[in-house]
Design a protein around this motif. Structure first.
Motif, PDB file in Angstrom:
ATOM      1  N   TYR A  91       0.877  -1.168   0.000  1.00 52.06           N
ATOM      2  CA  TYR A  91       0.000   0.000   0.000  1.00 52.06           C
ATOM      3  C   TYR A  91       0.918   1.223   0.000  1.00 52.06           C
ATOM      4  O   TYR A  91       1.887   1.287   0.764  1.00 52.06           O
ATOM      5  CB  TYR A  91      -0.912   0.009   1.232  1.00 52.06           C
ATOM      6  CG  TYR A  91      -2.137  -0.874   1.060  1.00 52.06           C
ATOM      7  CD1 TYR A  91      -3.313  -0.369   0.507  1.00 52.06           C
ATOM      8  CD2 TYR A  91      -2.113  -2.213   1.426  1.00 52.06           C
ATOM      9  CE1 TYR A  91      -4.432  -1.167   0.339  1.00 52.06           C
ATOM     10  CE2 TYR A  91      -3.236  -3.028   1.260  1.00 52.06           C
ATOM     11  CZ  TYR A  91      -4.384  -2.495   0.712  1.00 52.06           C
ATOM     12  OH  TYR A  91      -5.493  -3.297   0.540  1.00 52.06           O
ATOM     13  N   ASP A 146       2.430  -5.402   3.135  1.00 53.04           N
ATOM     14  CA  ASP A 146       1.378  -6.079   3.903  1.00 53.04           C
ATOM     15  C   ASP A 146       1.320  -7.539   3.466  1.00 53.04           C
ATOM     16  O   ASP A 146       1.189  -7.827   2.275  1.00 53.04           O
ATOM     17  CB  ASP A 146       0.040  -5.377   3.620  1.00 53.04           C
ATOM     18  CG  ASP A 146      -1.141  -6.088   4.274  1.00 53.04           C
ATOM     19  OD1 ASP A 146      -0.936  -6.851   5.241  1.00 53.04           O
ATOM     20  OD2 ASP A 146      -2.282  -5.866   3.820  1.00 53.04           O
ATOM     21  N   ALA A 175       5.448   3.715   2.005  1.00 53.60           N
ATOM     22  CA  ALA A 175       4.613   2.569   1.611  1.00 53.60           C
ATOM     23  C   ALA A 175       4.664   1.559   2.749  1.00 53.60           C
ATOM     24  O   ALA A 175       5.508   1.675   3.650  1.00 53.60           O
ATOM     25  CB  ALA A 175       5.153   1.943   0.333  1.00 53.60           C
ATOM     26  N   CYS A 215     -10.122  -7.700   4.312  1.00 50.42           N
ATOM     27  CA  CYS A 215     -10.331  -7.708   2.860  1.00 50.42           C
ATOM     28  C   CYS A 215     -10.783  -9.094   2.441  1.00 50.42           C
ATOM     29  O   CYS A 215     -11.490  -9.258   1.464  1.00 50.42           O
ATOM     30  CB  CYS A 215      -9.053  -7.333   2.122  1.00 50.42           C
ATOM     31  SG  CYS A 215      -8.579  -5.617   2.349  1.00 50.42           S
ATOM     32  N   TYR A 256      -9.082  -0.685  -1.647  1.00 48.01           N
ATOM     33  CA  TYR A 256      -8.291   0.326  -2.358  1.00 48.01           C
ATOM     34  C   TYR A 256      -7.576   1.291  -1.426  1.00 48.01           C
ATOM     35  O   TYR A 256      -6.429   1.638  -1.639  1.00 48.01           O
ATOM     36  CB  TYR A 256      -9.193   1.169  -3.282  1.00 48.01           C
ATOM     37  CG  TYR A 256      -9.542   0.475  -4.567  1.00 48.01           C
ATOM     38  CD1 TYR A 256      -8.590   0.288  -5.555  1.00 48.01           C
ATOM     39  CD2 TYR A 256     -10.841   0.026  -4.785  1.00 48.01           C
ATOM     40  CE1 TYR A 256      -8.916  -0.342  -6.742  1.00 48.01           C
ATOM     41  CE2 TYR A 256     -11.177  -0.613  -5.969  1.00 48.01           C
ATOM     42  CZ  TYR A 256     -10.215  -0.792  -6.940  1.00 48.01           C
ATOM     43  OH  TYR A 256     -10.546  -1.425  -8.106  1.00 48.01           O
ATOM     44  N   ARG A 257      -8.316   1.785  -0.428  1.00 48.88           N
ATOM     45  CA  ARG A 257      -7.771   2.881   0.378  1.00 48.88           C
ATOM     46  C   ARG A 257      -7.897   2.606   1.878  1.00 48.88           C
ATOM     47  O   ARG A 257      -8.923   2.079   2.325  1.00 48.88           O
ATOM     48  CB  ARG A 257      -8.490   4.198   0.052  1.00 48.88           C
ATOM     49  CG  ARG A 257      -8.073   4.745  -1.295  1.00 48.88           C
ATOM     50  CD  ARG A 257      -9.005   5.838  -1.790  1.00 48.88           C
ATOM     51  NE  ARG A 257      -8.698   6.100  -3.198  1.00 48.88           N
ATOM     52  CZ  ARG A 257      -7.804   6.993  -3.614  1.00 48.88           C
ATOM     53  NH1 ARG A 257      -7.172   7.753  -2.749  1.00 48.88           N
ATOM     54  NH2 ARG A 257      -7.558   7.143  -4.908  1.00 48.88           N
ATOM     55  N   CYS A 295      -2.494  -1.965   8.574  1.00 45.87           N
ATOM     56  CA  CYS A 295      -1.642  -1.172   7.671  1.00 45.87           C
ATOM     57  C   CYS A 295      -1.563   0.283   8.110  1.00 45.87           C
ATOM     58  O   CYS A 295      -0.472   0.863   8.195  1.00 45.87           O
ATOM     59  CB  CYS A 295      -2.179  -1.245   6.242  1.00 45.87           C
ATOM     60  SG  CYS A 295      -2.027  -2.883   5.507  1.00 45.87           S
ATOM     61  N   GLU A 313      -3.818   8.990   2.997  1.00 41.79           N
ATOM     62  CA  GLU A 313      -4.325   7.626   2.857  1.00 41.79           C
ATOM     63  C   GLU A 313      -3.248   6.700   2.302  1.00 41.79           C
ATOM     64  O   GLU A 313      -2.291   7.152   1.666  1.00 41.79           O
ATOM     65  CB  GLU A 313      -5.479   7.584   1.846  1.00 41.79           C
ATOM     66  CG  GLU A 313      -6.746   8.213   2.321  1.00 41.79           C
ATOM     67  CD  GLU A 313      -7.824   8.128   1.229  1.00 41.79           C
ATOM     68  OE1 GLU A 313      -8.968   7.888   1.593  1.00 41.79           O
ATOM     69  OE2 GLU A 313      -7.499   8.315   0.046  1.00 41.79           O
ATOM     70  N   LEU A 314      -3.469   5.397   2.522  1.00 39.55           N
ATOM     71  CA  LEU A 314      -2.703   4.376   1.802  1.00 39.55           C
ATOM     72  C   LEU A 314      -3.564   3.940   0.621  1.00 39.55           C
ATOM     73  O   LEU A 314      -4.776   3.729   0.779  1.00 39.55           O
ATOM     74  CB  LEU A 314      -2.441   3.167   2.705  1.00 39.55           C
ATOM     75  CG  LEU A 314      -1.509   3.390   3.892  1.00 39.55           C
ATOM     76  CD1 LEU A 314      -1.603   2.195   4.856  1.00 39.55           C
ATOM     77  CD2 LEU A 314      -0.077   3.577   3.425  1.00 39.55           C
ATOM     78  N   VAL A 315      -2.926   3.791  -0.535  1.00 35.07           N
ATOM     79  CA  VAL A 315      -3.652   3.334  -1.729  1.00 35.07           C
ATOM     80  C   VAL A 315      -3.031   2.018  -2.196  1.00 35.07           C
ATOM     81  O   VAL A 315      -1.804   1.860  -2.182  1.00 35.07           O
ATOM     82  CB  VAL A 315      -3.608   4.395  -2.853  1.00 35.07           C
ATOM     83  CG1 VAL A 315      -4.369   3.910  -4.081  1.00 35.07           C
ATOM     84  CG2 VAL A 315      -4.190   5.720  -2.358  1.00 35.07           C
ATOM     85  N   LEU A 316      -3.896   1.104  -2.607  1.00 36.23           N
ATOM     86  CA  LEU A 316      -3.461  -0.226  -3.051  1.00 36.23           C
ATOM     87  C   LEU A 316      -2.414  -0.133  -4.158  1.00 36.23           C
ATOM     88  O   LEU A 316      -2.581   0.589  -5.136  1.00 36.23           O
ATOM     89  CB  LEU A 316      -4.690  -1.003  -3.557  1.00 36.23           C
ATOM     90  CG  LEU A 316      -4.470  -2.454  -3.994  1.00 36.23           C
ATOM     91  CD1 LEU A 316      -4.015  -3.320  -2.823  1.00 36.23           C
ATOM     92  CD2 LEU A 316      -5.759  -3.023  -4.591  1.00 36.23           C
TER      93      LEU A 316
END
Ligand code: SME
Length: 149
Positions: free
Chosen positions: A43, A119, A116, A95, A62-63, A71, A49-52
């Motif tokens: 991520y 994960d 980043a 998820c 995704y976020r 994460c 935010e963290l984005v995939l």
């Protein structure tokens, strides 16, 4: 595979490539090939935010907001988090219901800022011990040096 062999192979795999997506994609694929864990991916920090990012495994969220889930907590604390049983981690983001244990390792730039997170989810309980943590932290050190410094 021994830690040293894994790390040496990874170094060879990504040396000479600086593109973020390319390096993260092959790193996830290499971890999957060697360890076969259920979900392995990155991520990426984008604003708050963290984005995939590149991953190996089934479709994922995704976020993730800073401080949310394993994460987001690893990002906020700038520290590795090992979760032997995801049901015991308050706020864990599921998820997939198959995910039973998890490790999240932050990747940083030269200022020490998290850029980043790596994960990894397992479909078995308590998959990630000291050895796995050591290897994945060594992985993060090599990858961050290659693309974030
Ligand atoms: N379980 C993670 C979310 C990401 S997925 O498992 C791929 C978390 O709690 O941060």
């Amino acid at each position: 595979m021994e830690k040293n062999e894994f790390i040496e192979n990874l170094r060879n795999l990504i040396s000479g490539e600086k593109d973020e997506t390319a390096v993260l994609a092959n790193t996830a694929a290499y971890i999957k090939e060697v360890y076969g864990w259920f979900w392995i991916g990155f991520y990426i920090v984008r604003g708050d935010e963290l984005v995939l990012g590149p991953f190996q495994g089934s479709v994922a969220c995704y976020r993730i907001k800073k401080g949310r889930g394993v994460c987001g907590t690893s990002w906020q604390k700038n520290a590795t988090i090992v979760v032997p049983d995801v049901e015991d981690f308050p706020g864990h983001i599921a998820c997939s219901s198959l995910s039973k244990s998890e490790i999240v390792v932050p990747l940083r730039d030269s200022q020490g800022e998290v850029r980043a997170v790596l994960d990894i989810d397992s479909d078995e309980l308590a998959t990630f011990g000291e050895q796995e943590q050591e290897v994945m932290e060594a992985t993060a050190r090599i990858v961050e040096k290659q693309i974030f410094e």
